[in-house]
Design a protein around this motif. Structure first.
Motif, PDB file in Angstrom:
ATOM      1  N   ASN A 204     -55.917   4.434 -41.046  1.00  0.00           N
ATOM      2  CA  ASN A 204     -54.908   4.661 -39.997  1.00  0.00           C
ATOM      3  C   ASN A 204     -53.500   4.232 -40.440  1.00  0.00           C
ATOM      4  OD1 ASN A 204     -55.054   1.897 -39.914  1.00  0.00           O
ATOM      5  ND2 ASN A 204     -55.597   1.742 -37.740  1.00  0.00           N
ATOM      6  N   THR A 205     -53.374   3.847 -41.715  1.00  0.00           N
ATOM      7  CA  THR A 205     -52.048   3.590 -42.271  1.00  0.00           C
ATOM      8  C   THR A 205     -51.442   4.931 -42.668  1.00  0.00           C
ATOM      9  OG1 THR A 205     -52.759   1.429 -43.124  1.00  0.00           O
ATOM     10  CG2 THR A 205     -50.723   2.339 -44.020  1.00  0.00           C
ATOM     11  N   THR A 206     -50.757   5.548 -41.743  1.00  0.00           N
ATOM     12  CA  THR A 206     -50.137   6.847 -41.997  1.00  0.00           C
ATOM     13  C   THR A 206     -48.905   6.668 -42.880  1.00  0.00           C
ATOM     14  OG1 THR A 206     -48.714   6.665 -40.056  1.00  0.00           O
ATOM     15  CG2 THR A 206     -50.894   7.676 -39.731  1.00  0.00           C
ATOM     16  N   ALA A 207     -48.405   7.790 -43.359  1.00  0.00           N
ATOM     17  CA  ALA A 207     -47.198   7.746 -44.176  1.00  0.00           C
ATOM     18  C   ALA A 207     -46.038   7.139 -43.394  1.00  0.00           C
ATOM     19  CB  ALA A 207     -46.854   9.151 -44.652  1.00  0.00           C
ATOM     20  N   GLU A 208     -45.943   7.500 -42.120  1.00  0.00           N
ATOM     21  CA  GLU A 208     -44.862   6.976 -41.282  1.00  0.00           C
ATOM     22  C   GLU A 208     -44.967   5.455 -41.139  1.00  0.00           C
ATOM     23  OE1 GLU A 208     -46.721   9.594 -40.553  1.00  0.00           O
ATOM     24  OE2 GLU A 208     -45.209  11.171 -40.848  1.00  0.00           O
ATOM     25  N   ARG A 209     -46.209   4.962 -40.894  1.00  0.00           N
ATOM     26  CA  ARG A 209     -46.422   3.505 -40.767  1.00  0.00           C
ATOM     27  C   ARG A 209     -46.166   2.794 -42.091  1.00  0.00           C
ATOM     28  NH1 ARG A 209     -51.954   2.850 -37.102  1.00  0.00           N
ATOM     29  NH2 ARG A 209     -51.081   3.625 -35.136  1.00  0.00           N
ATOM     30  N   PHE A 210     -46.541   3.442 -43.183  1.00  0.00           N
ATOM     31  CA  PHE A 210     -46.343   2.871 -44.506  1.00  0.00           C
ATOM     32  C   PHE A 210     -44.849   2.689 -44.779  1.00  0.00           C
ATOM     33  CE2 PHE A 210     -46.116   3.611 -49.232  1.00  0.00           C
ATOM     34  CZ  PHE A 210     -46.753   2.442 -49.620  1.00  0.00           C
ATOM     35  N   ILE A 211     -44.072   3.733 -44.520  1.00  0.00           N
ATOM     36  CA  ILE A 211     -42.619   3.662 -44.729  1.00  0.00           C
ATOM     37  C   ILE A 211     -41.996   2.630 -43.796  1.00  0.00           C
ATOM     38  CG2 ILE A 211     -40.460   4.944 -44.393  1.00  0.00           C
ATOM     39  CD1 ILE A 211     -41.892   7.400 -45.562  1.00  0.00           C
ATOM     40  N   GLU A 212     -42.433   2.614 -42.544  1.00  0.00           N
ATOM     41  CA  GLU A 212     -41.893   1.642 -41.585  1.00  0.00           C
ATOM     42  C   GLU A 212     -42.151   0.215 -42.053  1.00  0.00           C
ATOM     43  OE1 GLU A 212     -42.376   0.429 -36.846  1.00  0.00           O
ATOM     44  OE2 GLU A 212     -43.427   2.184 -37.657  1.00  0.00           O
ATOM     45  N   PHE A 213     -43.345  -0.041 -42.566  1.00  0.00           N
ATOM     46  CA  PHE A 213     -43.675  -1.372 -43.074  1.00  0.00           C
ATOM     47  C   PHE A 213     -42.767  -1.744 -44.254  1.00  0.00           C
ATOM     48  CE2 PHE A 213     -45.878  -4.066 -46.146  1.00  0.00           C
ATOM     49  CZ  PHE A 213     -46.233  -5.157 -45.356  1.00  0.00           C
ATOM     50  N   LEU A 214     -42.599  -0.802 -45.192  1.00  0.00           N
ATOM     51  CA  LEU A 214     -41.779  -1.085 -46.371  1.00  0.00           C
ATOM     52  C   LEU A 214     -40.316  -1.326 -46.002  1.00  0.00           C
ATOM     53  CD1 LEU A 214     -43.185   1.454 -48.997  1.00  0.00           C
ATOM     54  CD2 LEU A 214     -43.760  -0.959 -48.718  1.00  0.00           C
ATOM     55  N   GLU A 215     -39.827  -0.612 -44.996  1.00  0.00           N
ATOM     56  CA  GLU A 215     -38.446  -0.824 -44.560  1.00  0.00           C
ATOM     57  C   GLU A 215     -38.269  -2.198 -43.929  1.00  0.00           C
ATOM     58  OE1 GLU A 215     -35.977   2.806 -43.196  1.00  0.00           O
ATOM     59  OE2 GLU A 215     -37.994   3.191 -42.435  1.00  0.00           O
ATOM     60  N   LYS A 216     -39.263  -2.645 -43.193  1.00  0.00           N
ATOM     61  CA  LYS A 216     -39.162  -3.926 -42.488  1.00  0.00           C
ATOM     62  C   LYS A 216     -39.452  -5.116 -43.385  1.00  0.00           C
ATOM     63  CE  LYS A 216     -40.232  -2.475 -37.729  1.00  0.00           C
ATOM     64  NZ  LYS A 216     -41.210  -2.618 -36.612  1.00  0.00           N
ATOM     65  N   HIS A 217     -40.344  -4.930 -44.356  1.00  0.00           N
ATOM     66  CA  HIS A 217     -40.874  -6.087 -45.082  1.00  0.00           C
ATOM     67  C   HIS A 217     -40.666  -6.029 -46.596  1.00  0.00           C
ATOM     68  CE1 HIS A 217     -42.767  -7.354 -41.348  1.00  0.00           C
ATOM     69  NE2 HIS A 217     -43.290  -6.138 -41.225  1.00  0.00           N
TER      70      HIS A 217
END
Length: 296
Positions: free
Chosen positions: A46-59
């Motif tokens: 359930n780690t979608t591309a959108e969630r993956f990018i969002e995580f990398l931007e935040k962390h």
């Protein structure tokens, strides 16, 4: 507190992105990395591309750059940092620098332009200027009007960034070379070569600082340009307007060798032409059948 799988994998993800040769990334390139590395990083499905990018931007060190061009917004991502010129080339596939920006890269101007010109070749663009016939009246009427200038630009860091729609030329004369930005950073960039740059700025002096800057560019290119190559490009570009007459005039004005000028003079001169648009006070150069600004 239990950590998620992506938090556990973060050191490996950071190492992977740190090792990438290019730190300017299109969204689909990040999606491809996720697909390729998902199992190794043991990321949840359930780690979608959108969630993956969002995580990398935040962390982590991933940043999004978006340029709101009027025709269409363009964006890319940068891992850590990259020069502006590299970021701009990362907005779309096969973009190249042209006009005033290519002039600066080739040392064809003594100015520091406040505009950056990117060209995106498209099949339908400028179709009316190639492979067709045009009357003298059509030429006269067209050049009485102001030059067409793109409104597809944005302001960024005190610069205007233009994204131009170019004719489909098969990327004729587009090369990859090192460019240096104003900060001194070197960028491996796609840009028009010396000969194509001279042709482009002859066709669109409005994107080159005007005809005086174009004339100066021909002077500064004198010891480096191949007129054989330039004429071959003119043949391939097959403009309906006789831009070669303006090219010949610039060569003669810059005192090129007669043998070089003759390569252009052999091309047909069947109609009168204009050095640029909307000239109020002109004189006529009968050698090149060309109207030029008085005092130029």
């Amino acid at each position: 507190m239990n950590r998620t799988r992506i938090q556990i994998a973060k050191p490996d993800i950071v190492r992977h992105f740190d090792a990438l040769p290019d730190h300017v990334l299109k969204p689909k390139e990040i999606y491809a990395i996720l697909t390729e590395q998902r199992d190794f990083w043991r990321l949840a499905q359930n780690t979608t591309a959108e969630r993956f990018i969002e995580f990398l931007e935040k962390h982590s060190k991933l940043k999004q750059y978006e340029f709101l061009f009027p025709q269409r917004a363009e964006k890319c991502y940068v891992w850590d940092q990259a020069p502006l010129l590299a970021i701009l080339l990362g907005l779309k596939k096969d973009l190249h620098f042209s006009h005033y920006t290519a002039m600066r890269a080739h040392g064809l101007t003594e100015q520091s332009p406040k505009s950056i010109y990117l060209t995106d070749e498209r099949t339908a663009s400028h179709a009316s200027e190639r492979d067709s016939k045009i009357s003298q009246a059509d030429i006269d009427n067209a050049f009485k009007k102001p030059a067409r200038a793109s409104s597809n630009w944005v302001e960024y860091d005190d610069k205007k960034i233009y994204l131009l729609n170019g004719a489909d030329t098969g990327h004729l004369g587009v090369v990859t070379e090192l460019m240096t930005d104003e900060s001194g950073a070197e960028v491996q960039a796609r840009l028009t070569n010396l000969e194509r740059t001279l042709i482009d700025i002859t066709v669109r002096p409005v994107y080159a600082g005007g005809v005086f800057e174009v004339a100066k560019a021909y002077e500064l290119a004198k010891e480096r340009v191949s007129i054989n190559k330039l004429v071959a490009m003119l043949h391939k570009l097959s403009f309906v307007y006789p831009y070669h007459q303006a090219v010949g005039y610039y060569l003669q004005r810059a005192d090129y060798k007669p043998s070089q000028i003759d390569l252009v003079r052999r091309l047909p001169m069947e109609q009168d032409f204009y050095l640029t648009h909307e000239m109020n006070d002109t004189r006529y150069d009968s050698d090149w059948r060309l109207h030029i600004p008085s005092g130029f």
